[in-house]
Design a protein around this motif. Structure first.
Motif, PDB file in Angstrom:
ATOM      1  N   ILE A 130       0.835  -1.167   0.024  1.00  0.00           N
ATOM      2  CA  ILE A 130       0.059  -0.247   0.060  1.00  0.00           C
ATOM      3  C   ILE A 130       0.800   1.415   0.039  1.00  0.00           C
ATOM      4  O   ILE A 130       1.963   1.252   0.584  1.00  0.00           O
ATOM      5  CB  ILE A 130      -0.874  -0.116   1.199  1.00  0.00           C
ATOM      6  N   VAL A 131       0.414   2.274  -0.624  1.00  0.00           N
ATOM      7  CA  VAL A 131       1.312   3.437  -0.906  1.00  0.00           C
ATOM      8  C   VAL A 131       0.375   4.474  -0.020  1.00  0.00           C
ATOM      9  O   VAL A 131      -0.759   4.772  -0.482  1.00  0.00           O
ATOM     10  CB  VAL A 131       1.619   3.974  -2.408  1.00  0.00           C
ATOM     11  N   ALA A 132       0.970   5.269   0.970  1.00  0.00           N
ATOM     12  CA  ALA A 132       0.232   6.158   1.646  1.00  0.00           C
ATOM     13  C   ALA A 132       0.909   7.392   0.935  1.00  0.00           C
ATOM     14  O   ALA A 132       2.086   7.922   0.928  1.00  0.00           O
ATOM     15  CB  ALA A 132       0.684   6.237   3.080  1.00  0.00           C
ATOM     16  N   ALA A 133      -0.306   8.305   0.438  1.00  0.00           N
ATOM     17  CA  ALA A 133       0.302   9.505  -0.096  1.00  0.00           C
ATOM     18  C   ALA A 133      -0.001  10.664   0.782  1.00  0.00           C
ATOM     19  O   ALA A 133      -1.180  10.870   1.255  1.00  0.00           O
ATOM     20  CB  ALA A 133      -0.210   9.894  -1.607  1.00  0.00           C
ATOM     21  N   VAL A 134       1.134  11.368   0.938  1.00  0.00           N
ATOM     22  CA  VAL A 134       0.987  12.418   2.109  1.00  0.00           C
ATOM     23  C   VAL A 134       1.170  13.881   1.361  1.00  0.00           C
ATOM     24  O   VAL A 134       2.046  14.024   0.884  1.00  0.00           O
ATOM     25  CB  VAL A 134       1.867  12.180   3.254  1.00  0.00           C
ATOM     26  N   PHE A 135       0.172  14.689   1.431  1.00  0.00           N
ATOM     27  CA  PHE A 135       0.128  16.109   0.751  1.00  0.00           C
ATOM     28  C   PHE A 135       0.976  16.855   1.399  1.00  0.00           C
ATOM     29  O   PHE A 135       0.749  17.339   2.572  1.00  0.00           O
ATOM     30  CB  PHE A 135      -1.202  16.609   0.150  1.00  0.00           C
ATOM     31  N   LEU A 136       2.094  17.319   0.758  1.00  0.00           N
ATOM     32  CA  LEU A 136       3.051  18.294   1.548  1.00  0.00           C
ATOM     33  C   LEU A 136       2.644  19.775   0.993  1.00  0.00           C
ATOM     34  O   LEU A 136       3.052  20.692   1.994  1.00  0.00           O
ATOM     35  CB  LEU A 136       4.730  18.199   1.076  1.00  0.00           C
ATOM     36  N   ASP A 137       1.891  19.693   0.155  1.00  0.00           N
ATOM     37  CA  ASP A 137       1.427  21.050  -0.357  1.00  0.00           C
ATOM     38  C   ASP A 137      -0.120  20.899  -0.685  1.00  0.00           C
ATOM     39  O   ASP A 137      -0.490  19.617  -0.969  1.00  0.00           O
ATOM     40  CB  ASP A 137       2.049  21.595  -1.678  1.00  0.00           C
ATOM     41  N   ALA A 138      -0.836  21.936  -0.861  1.00  0.00           N
ATOM     42  CA  ALA A 138      -2.344  21.552  -1.389  1.00  0.00           C
ATOM     43  C   ALA A 138      -2.099  21.035  -2.759  1.00  0.00           C
ATOM     44  O   ALA A 138      -1.316  21.615  -3.564  1.00  0.00           O
ATOM     45  CB  ALA A 138      -2.952  22.923  -1.428  1.00  0.00           C
ATOM     46  N   CYS A 139      -3.158  19.928  -3.220  1.00  0.00           N
ATOM     47  CA  CYS A 139      -3.324  19.718  -4.405  1.00  0.00           C
ATOM     48  C   CYS A 139      -4.575  20.266  -5.028  1.00  0.00           C
ATOM     49  O   CYS A 139      -5.639  19.968  -4.496  1.00  0.00           O
ATOM     50  CB  CYS A 139      -3.488  18.251  -4.530  1.00  0.00           C
ATOM     51  N   THR A 140      -4.545  21.074  -6.132  1.00  0.00           N
ATOM     52  CA  THR A 140      -5.535  21.680  -6.498  1.00  0.00           C
ATOM     53  C   THR A 140      -5.783  21.102  -7.908  1.00  0.00           C
ATOM     54  O   THR A 140      -5.009  20.683  -8.450  1.00  0.00           O
ATOM     55  CB  THR A 140      -5.336  23.162  -6.453  1.00  0.00           C
ATOM     56  N   PRO A 141      -7.150  21.557  -8.603  1.00  0.00           N
ATOM     57  CA  PRO A 141      -7.447  21.180  -9.904  1.00  0.00           C
ATOM     58  C   PRO A 141      -6.434  21.932 -11.015  1.00  0.00           C
ATOM     59  O   PRO A 141      -5.951  21.342 -11.839  1.00  0.00           O
ATOM     60  CB  PRO A 141      -8.819  22.054 -10.428  1.00  0.00           C
ATOM     61  N   VAL A 142      -5.503  22.995 -10.467  1.00  0.00           N
ATOM     62  CA  VAL A 142      -4.512  23.646 -11.450  1.00  0.00           C
ATOM     63  C   VAL A 142      -3.022  23.041 -11.386  1.00  0.00           C
ATOM     64  O   VAL A 142      -2.298  23.671 -12.185  1.00  0.00           O
ATOM     65  CB  VAL A 142      -4.529  25.245 -11.317  1.00  0.00           C
ATOM     66  N   ASN A 143      -2.675  22.609 -10.151  1.00  0.00           N
ATOM     67  CA  ASN A 143      -1.379  22.198  -9.988  1.00  0.00           C
ATOM     68  C   ASN A 143      -1.026  20.830 -10.148  1.00  0.00           C
ATOM     69  O   ASN A 143      -0.098  20.117  -9.580  1.00  0.00           O
ATOM     70  CB  ASN A 143      -0.682  22.830  -8.922  1.00  0.00           C
ATOM     71  N   SER A 144      -1.626  20.191 -11.327  1.00  0.00           N
ATOM     72  CA  SER A 144      -1.561  18.832 -11.628  1.00  0.00           C
ATOM     73  C   SER A 144      -1.747  17.764 -10.544  1.00  0.00           C
ATOM     74  O   SER A 144      -0.575  17.191 -10.197  1.00  0.00           O
ATOM     75  CB  SER A 144      -0.115  18.510 -12.231  1.00  0.00           C
ATOM     76  N   PRO A 145      -2.824  17.698 -10.076  1.00  0.00           N
ATOM     77  CA  PRO A 145      -3.148  16.527  -9.004  1.00  0.00           C
ATOM     78  C   PRO A 145      -2.882  15.145  -9.338  1.00  0.00           C
ATOM     79  O   PRO A 145      -2.886  14.959 -10.655  1.00  0.00           O
ATOM     80  CB  PRO A 145      -4.571  16.911  -8.759  1.00  0.00           C
ATOM     81  N   LEU A 146      -2.768  14.239  -8.507  1.00  0.00           N
ATOM     82  CA  LEU A 146      -2.643  12.847  -9.014  1.00  0.00           C
ATOM     83  C   LEU A 146      -4.138  12.550  -9.280  1.00  0.00           C
ATOM     84  O   LEU A 146      -5.094  12.832  -8.896  1.00  0.00           O
ATOM     85  CB  LEU A 146      -2.281  12.121  -7.827  1.00  0.00           C
ATOM     86  N   LEU A 147      -3.799  11.693 -10.582  1.00  0.00           N
ATOM     87  CA  LEU A 147      -5.139  11.209 -11.088  1.00  0.00           C
ATOM     88  C   LEU A 147      -5.477   9.536 -11.146  1.00  0.00           C
ATOM     89  O   LEU A 147      -4.430   8.789 -11.233  1.00  0.00           O
ATOM     90  CB  LEU A 147      -5.071  11.555 -12.725  1.00  0.00           C
ATOM     91  N   LEU A 148      -6.460   9.335 -10.490  1.00  0.00           N
ATOM     92  CA  LEU A 148      -6.597   7.801 -10.084  1.00  0.00           C
ATOM     93  C   LEU A 148      -7.564   7.211 -11.076  1.00  0.00           C
ATOM     94  O   LEU A 148      -8.902   7.832 -11.280  1.00  0.00           O
ATOM     95  CB  LEU A 148      -6.975   7.676  -8.653  1.00  0.00           C
ATOM     96  N   ILE A 149      -7.481   5.803 -11.664  1.00  0.00           N
ATOM     97  CA  ILE A 149      -8.587   5.164 -11.879  1.00  0.00           C
ATOM     98  C   ILE A 149      -8.950   4.252 -10.997  1.00  0.00           C
ATOM     99  O   ILE A 149      -8.479   3.302 -10.777  1.00  0.00           O
ATOM    100  CB  ILE A 149      -8.083   4.306 -13.193  1.00  0.00           C
ATOM    101  N   PRO A 150     -10.451   4.570 -10.328  1.00  0.00           N
ATOM    102  CA  PRO A 150     -10.839   3.979  -9.244  1.00  0.00           C
ATOM    103  C   PRO A 150     -11.235   2.469  -9.975  1.00  0.00           C
ATOM    104  O   PRO A 150     -11.873   2.193 -10.913  1.00  0.00           O
ATOM    105  CB  PRO A 150     -12.149   4.519  -8.819  1.00  0.00           C
ATOM    106  N   GLY A 151     -10.835   1.418  -8.986  1.00  0.00           N
ATOM    107  CA  GLY A 151     -11.211   0.058  -9.255  1.00  0.00           C
ATOM    108  C   GLY A 151     -10.229  -0.658 -10.163  1.00  0.00           C
ATOM    109  O   GLY A 151     -10.395  -1.717 -10.454  1.00  0.00           O
ATOM    110  N   SER A 152      -9.189   0.036 -10.773  1.00  0.00           N
ATOM    111  CA  SER A 152      -8.350  -0.427 -11.755  1.00  0.00           C
ATOM    112  C   SER A 152      -7.291  -1.423 -11.079  1.00  0.00           C
ATOM    113  O   SER A 152      -6.936  -2.270 -11.899  1.00  0.00           O
ATOM    114  CB  SER A 152      -7.410   0.696 -12.446  1.00  0.00           C
ATOM    115  N   HIS A 153      -7.480  -1.281  -9.807  1.00  0.00           N
ATOM    116  CA  HIS A 153      -6.375  -2.552  -9.228  1.00  0.00           C
ATOM    117  C   HIS A 153      -7.055  -3.913  -9.384  1.00  0.00           C
ATOM    118  O   HIS A 153      -6.379  -4.767  -9.221  1.00  0.00           O
ATOM    119  CB  HIS A 153      -6.031  -2.174  -7.723  1.00  0.00           C
TER     120      HIS A 153
END
Ligand SMILES: O=C(O)CCC(=O)C(=O)O
Length: 258
Positions: A130-153
């Motif tokens: 499991i990967v824990a992703a911890v935001f060190l900065d705000a992730c917004t729609p404009v600063n290239s947030p991480l994009l996930l495909i739910p259920g793809s696992h």
């Protein structure tokens, strides 16, 4: 952070759980201050962006040389929920920070699963990681947030190609095929992870994800803590400590460092 049964079900269905603003403000600030020092680091554990220049694309192993990151990595806040999901003792296989600097310096990440290099290079037998992703900065729609495909696992390990340029730079990203991305995205959609600094996501290592390059002026740093089940400990030895930690001591035995 203990997980409820509905959260556990959601994790198995979607392949991730998201906790916006999960860390206390003081702890987030401490990590942000530590990040400034970490970003000064020189050495093989710092992988530069492929576009040239000096920006770090990834900084591996900060939990070993930066006390706030080390304390966070063995915190019960992560050990408890990740152990519950994996139903096992866990250890930290790897940590890495992607600072994703602004003004186009933070490059794109093509669609991929994280598990292939751990399987093929590090000898991780099963995707029980499991990967824990911890935001060190705000992730917004404009600063290239991480994009996930739910259920793809739940589609298992997909066909992928190691990207040679990335391998040369020490990070073996395995790009999945356009056809697979199109089919998965049509079936499941795509979700951006958006939230303030201090947000946390727990992500299955076979979840398909990616991100665009960050053309905004704002940095978008995320720390990735990669937890593996102790019974699934890696057998490979070719990669250095900062990519393939060989200390399999269960984090629940390390004690509560808070
Ligand atoms: O932080 C990002 O934008 C993507 C990083 C990523 O996909 C990874 O480290 O596997």
């Amino acid at each position: 952070m203990s997980l409820t049964d509905p959260q556990l079900n959601e994790f198995h269905e979607k392949g991730f759980l998201f906790f916006p603003g999960r860390l206390e403000a003081a702890r987030t600030l401490e990590l942000q201050q530590a990040l400034e020092t970490v970003l000064e680091r020189r050495g093989p554990e710092v992988i530069r962006e492929e576009s040239g220049g000096t920006s770090a694309r990834l900084v591996f192993g900060a939990h070993q040389y930066s006390e706030p990151f080390g304390r966070l990595a063995s915190s019960p806040d992560f050990v408890s929920p990740v152990g519950r999901i994996l139903e096992d003792e866990i250890y930290l296989h790897q940590s890495r920070i992607n600072p994703k600097m602004g003004m186009g310096q933070g490059g794109a990440w093509t669609w991929h699963q994280d598990y292939p290099p751990w399987k093929t290079i590090d000898g991780m037998a099963q995707p029980r990681c499991i990967v824990a992703a911890v935001f060190l900065d705000a992730c917004t729609p404009v600063n290239s947030p991480l994009l996930l495909i739910p259920g793809s696992h739940n589609h298992g390990l997909l066909d992928s190609q190691p990207m040679t340029e990335s391998s040369r730079h020490g990070y073996d990203l395995h790009a999945i095929t356009t056809t697979d991305v199109e089919q998965l995205a049509d079936e499941h959609g795509i979700e951006p992870l958006i939230g303030p600094a201090g947000s946390v996501a727990l992500i299955h290592c076979n979840l398909v994800h990616g991100s665009a390059n960050n053309v905004s002026p704002w940095r978008r740093a995320i720390l990735y803590l990669v937890y593996n089940a102790v019974s699934n400990a890696c057998t490979g030895t070719s990669r250095p400590w900062y990519q393939n930690n060989r200390d399999f001591t269960s984090l629940s035995q390390v004690g509560n460092p808070e």
